[in-house]
Design an enzyme around this catalytic site. Structure first.
Site, PDB file in Angstrom:
ATOM      1  N   ASP A  61       0.680  -1.195   0.049  1.00 59.37           N
ATOM      2  CA  ASP A  61       0.059   0.133   0.090  1.00 59.37           C
ATOM      3  C   ASP A  61       0.920   1.176   0.064  1.00 59.37           C
ATOM      4  OD1 ASP A  61       1.021   0.076   2.538  1.00 59.37           O
ATOM      5  OD2 ASP A  61      -0.787  -0.269   3.524  1.00 59.37           O
ATOM      6  N   ASP A 240      -8.095  -7.318   0.348  1.00 61.36           N
ATOM      7  CA  ASP A 240      -7.053  -7.678   1.499  1.00 61.36           C
ATOM      8  C   ASP A 240      -7.840  -7.376   2.598  1.00 61.36           C
ATOM      9  OD1 ASP A 240      -6.659  -4.622   1.037  1.00 61.36           O
ATOM     10  OD2 ASP A 240      -5.894  -5.151   2.965  1.00 61.36           O
ATOM     11  N   CYS A 278     -13.392 -28.420   5.936  1.00 63.23           N
ATOM     12  CA  CYS A 278     -12.409 -27.728   5.742  1.00 63.23           C
ATOM     13  C   CYS A 278     -11.180 -28.788   5.522  1.00 63.23           C
ATOM     14  CB  CYS A 278     -11.804 -26.738   6.784  1.00 63.23           C
ATOM     15  SG  CYS A 278     -10.409 -25.967   6.324  1.00 63.23           S
ATOM     16  N   CYS A 280      -8.112 -27.993   5.804  1.00 69.52           N
ATOM     17  CA  CYS A 280      -6.674 -27.428   6.140  1.00 69.52           C
ATOM     18  C   CYS A 280      -5.946 -28.576   7.258  1.00 69.52           C
ATOM     19  CB  CYS A 280      -6.862 -25.960   6.680  1.00 69.52           C
ATOM     20  SG  CYS A 280      -7.399 -26.148   8.394  1.00 69.52           S
ATOM     21  N   CYS A 283      -7.656 -28.469  10.570  1.00 70.23           N
ATOM     22  CA  CYS A 283      -8.812 -29.403  10.766  1.00 70.23           C
ATOM     23  C   CYS A 283      -8.697 -30.790  10.570  1.00 70.23           C
ATOM     24  CB  CYS A 283     -10.037 -28.832   9.596  1.00 70.23           C
ATOM     25  SG  CYS A 283     -10.760 -27.232  10.189  1.00 70.23           S
ATOM     26  N   HIS A 309      -6.077 -22.040   9.456  1.00 72.88           N
ATOM     27  CA  HIS A 309      -7.583 -22.391   9.265  1.00 72.88           C
ATOM     28  C   HIS A 309      -8.054 -21.211   8.746  1.00 72.88           C
ATOM     29  CE1 HIS A 309     -11.622 -23.584   9.011  1.00 72.88           C
ATOM     30  NE2 HIS A 309     -12.033 -22.550   9.685  1.00 72.88           N
TER      31      HIS A 309
END
Ligand SMILES: [Zn+2]
Length: 345
Positions: A61, A240, A278, A280, A283, A309
Site C-alpha cells: 500500500d 485484502d 475444511c 486444512c 482441521c 485455518h
C-alpha cells in the site's frame, strides 16, 4: 491477499503460505517497513522478496492509510504529508514521488499511489477537496513512476486509488479522473473506516461502470466472509483483509457454518474439527477441544493453527467464487450465500 504488515503474516511461515495454502500474492505495509527496518535497508538486502524469502507476488500500500490512522500528528499540504512516527515520534514526509521510491526499493510487484483516506464521516466539502488532492497526487505519482521504471528490468504496476468518502458523486468524479491515467489496475480505498457496511458496497457500486473491466479492481481492506461474493458481484477482483488472521488470534474462527468462538465452554470436550468441510492441516489434525485448550493457555501454537485455518477458509471462498464464475453459476452461488446469511441472522 493475506496481510503481512511487517513482512510477515503473523503466525505463519512463508512455506505455510506459499506451499501449503497456495497464496500467490500478499500485502505488506509501506508505512511500517519504511519506519522499520527502512526501505534503504531492504533495498540493500536485495528487496522485500529476498529479505522475507517470499517466492510470489507482493503488493504494497502507499502508507497513506496508516499515516492517517496511526500517526498522532500529521499535516497535509499540496506537497504531501508530514507525519510523526508512532514508534518514536520522529517526523517524516511522504510525497506521491517518495512513496513510489520507497515501494520500488522494496521491489513491490504492485505499488499504490499516495492517497488521502479521510475519516468517516466528513463533510461533502472536505471530501471533495481531499479527493481532488488525491487525484493530483495520483497524477504526480504516475508521472514519476513512469520515469523511474523506464529503464527498469523488472515489471511492476502502479494502481491509483479511488476516494471520495461516502459520496457517490465524488467517487464517480474521482474514478473518471483516474481512468485518464490508463493505469494497469485501480483500487477503491477509503472503505472499512467505520461506515455502515451497505454503504461500503454502495461506494463500490458507484464506480463499477467507470473503472475498466479488463483491468484488475482492488477493494482495499475488505471484508467479512459473506461480503467477499458481494464485492465480486460489484466487479471487484482483488481484496485484502486482516480479519482472517487478526480474528484467528482473538479466538474467532470462520467456518462453512458461520463463526465459531473457540473459548466457549461447549467446545471443552469437542473432538470434532473446527470445520468438518475444511481440508486444512488444522482441521485434519486437531480437535476443537485442543484448540480451545491452547487458546485458554495462551499458547503460540493456537495462533499458528487458527490463522492457518482462517486463511484457508478465505482462500476457499475465493476458490468457490472463481469456480462459480467459470462454470457460469455465480448468480446461484451469490443467492445461496445471501440466504445462508439471512438464516444465520
Ligand atoms: Zn480448517
Amino acid at each position: 491477499m493475506p496481510v503481512g504488515t511487517q513482512a510477515t503474516v503473523k503466525g505463519l511461515s512463508q512455506r505455510d503460505l506459499a506451499d501449503d495454502l497456495g497464496v500467490s500474492i500478499l500485502l505488506a505495509n509501506t508505512y511500517h517497513l519504511y519506519l522499520r527496518p527502512g526501505h534503504e535497508s531492504i533495498r540493500r538486502m536485495g528487496g522485500l522478496h529476498r529479505f522475507m524469502s517470499w517466492p510470489n507476488a507482493i503488493l504494497t500500500d502507499s502508507g497513506g492509510f496508516q499515516v492517517f490512522s496511526l500517526s498522532g500528528l500529521r499535516k497535509i499540504t499540496e506537497q504531501g504529508v508530514v507525519f510523526q512516527s508512532h514508534l518514536n515520534g520522529d517526523l517524516h514526509t511522504f510525497t506521491p514521488e517518495s512513496t513510489v521510491d520507497v515501494q520500488l526499493a522494496y521491489g513491490s510487484d504492485i505499488l499504490m499511489v499516495l492517497d488521502e483516506c479521510p475519516e468517516y464521516p466528513v463533510s461533502h466539502e472536505y471530501a471533495r477537496e481531499s479527493m481532488h488532492r488525491t487525484v493530483r497526487w495520483a497524477g504526480r505519482a504516475h508521472k514519476y513512476y513512469k520515469s523511474r521504471i523506464e529503464a527498469s528490468l523488472t515489471r511492476h504496476a502502479l494502481f491509483p486509488i479511488v476516494q471520495g468518502s461516502m459520496f457517490p458523486d465524488l467517487r464517480r468524479e474521482c474514478a473518471a479522473a483516474l481512468v485518464e491515467l490508463e493505469a494497469e489496475g485501480y483500487a477503491i480505498g477509503g472503505l472499512s473506516v467505520g461506515e455502515p457496511r451497505p454503504l461500503s458496497l454502495e461506494m463500490v457500486d458507484a464506480t463499477e461502470d467507470l473503472l475498466p473491466r479488463q483491468k484488475p479492481r482492488y477493494a482495499m481492506g475488505v471484508g467479512m466472509p459473506a461480503e467477499l461474493p458481494e464485492y465480486v458481484a460489484r466487479g471487484v477482483d482483488m481484496m485484502d483483509c486482516v480479519l482472517p488472521s487478526r480474528n484467528a488470534r482473538n479466538g474467532y474462527l470462520f467456518t462453512s457454518e458461520g463463526r465459531l468462538i473457540i473459548k466457549h465452554a461447549r467446545y471443552k470436550e469437542d473432538e470434532g474439527p473446527v470445520d468438518e468441510k475444511c481440508q486444512c492441516y488444522t482441521c485434519r489434525s486437531y480437535s476443537r477441544a485442543y484448540l480451545r485448550h491452547l487458546f485458554l493457555a495462551g499458547e503460540m501454537l493456537y495462533a499458528v493453527l487458527a490463522t492457518r485455518h482462517n486463511l484457508r477458509r478465505y482462500l476457499d471462498i475465493m476458490g468457490e467464487i472463481r469456480h462459480a464464475i467459470i462454470s457460469e453459476t455465480f448468480p446461484e452461488y451469490l443467492r445461496s450465500v445471501r440466504s445462508a446469511c439471512a438464516d444465520a441472522g
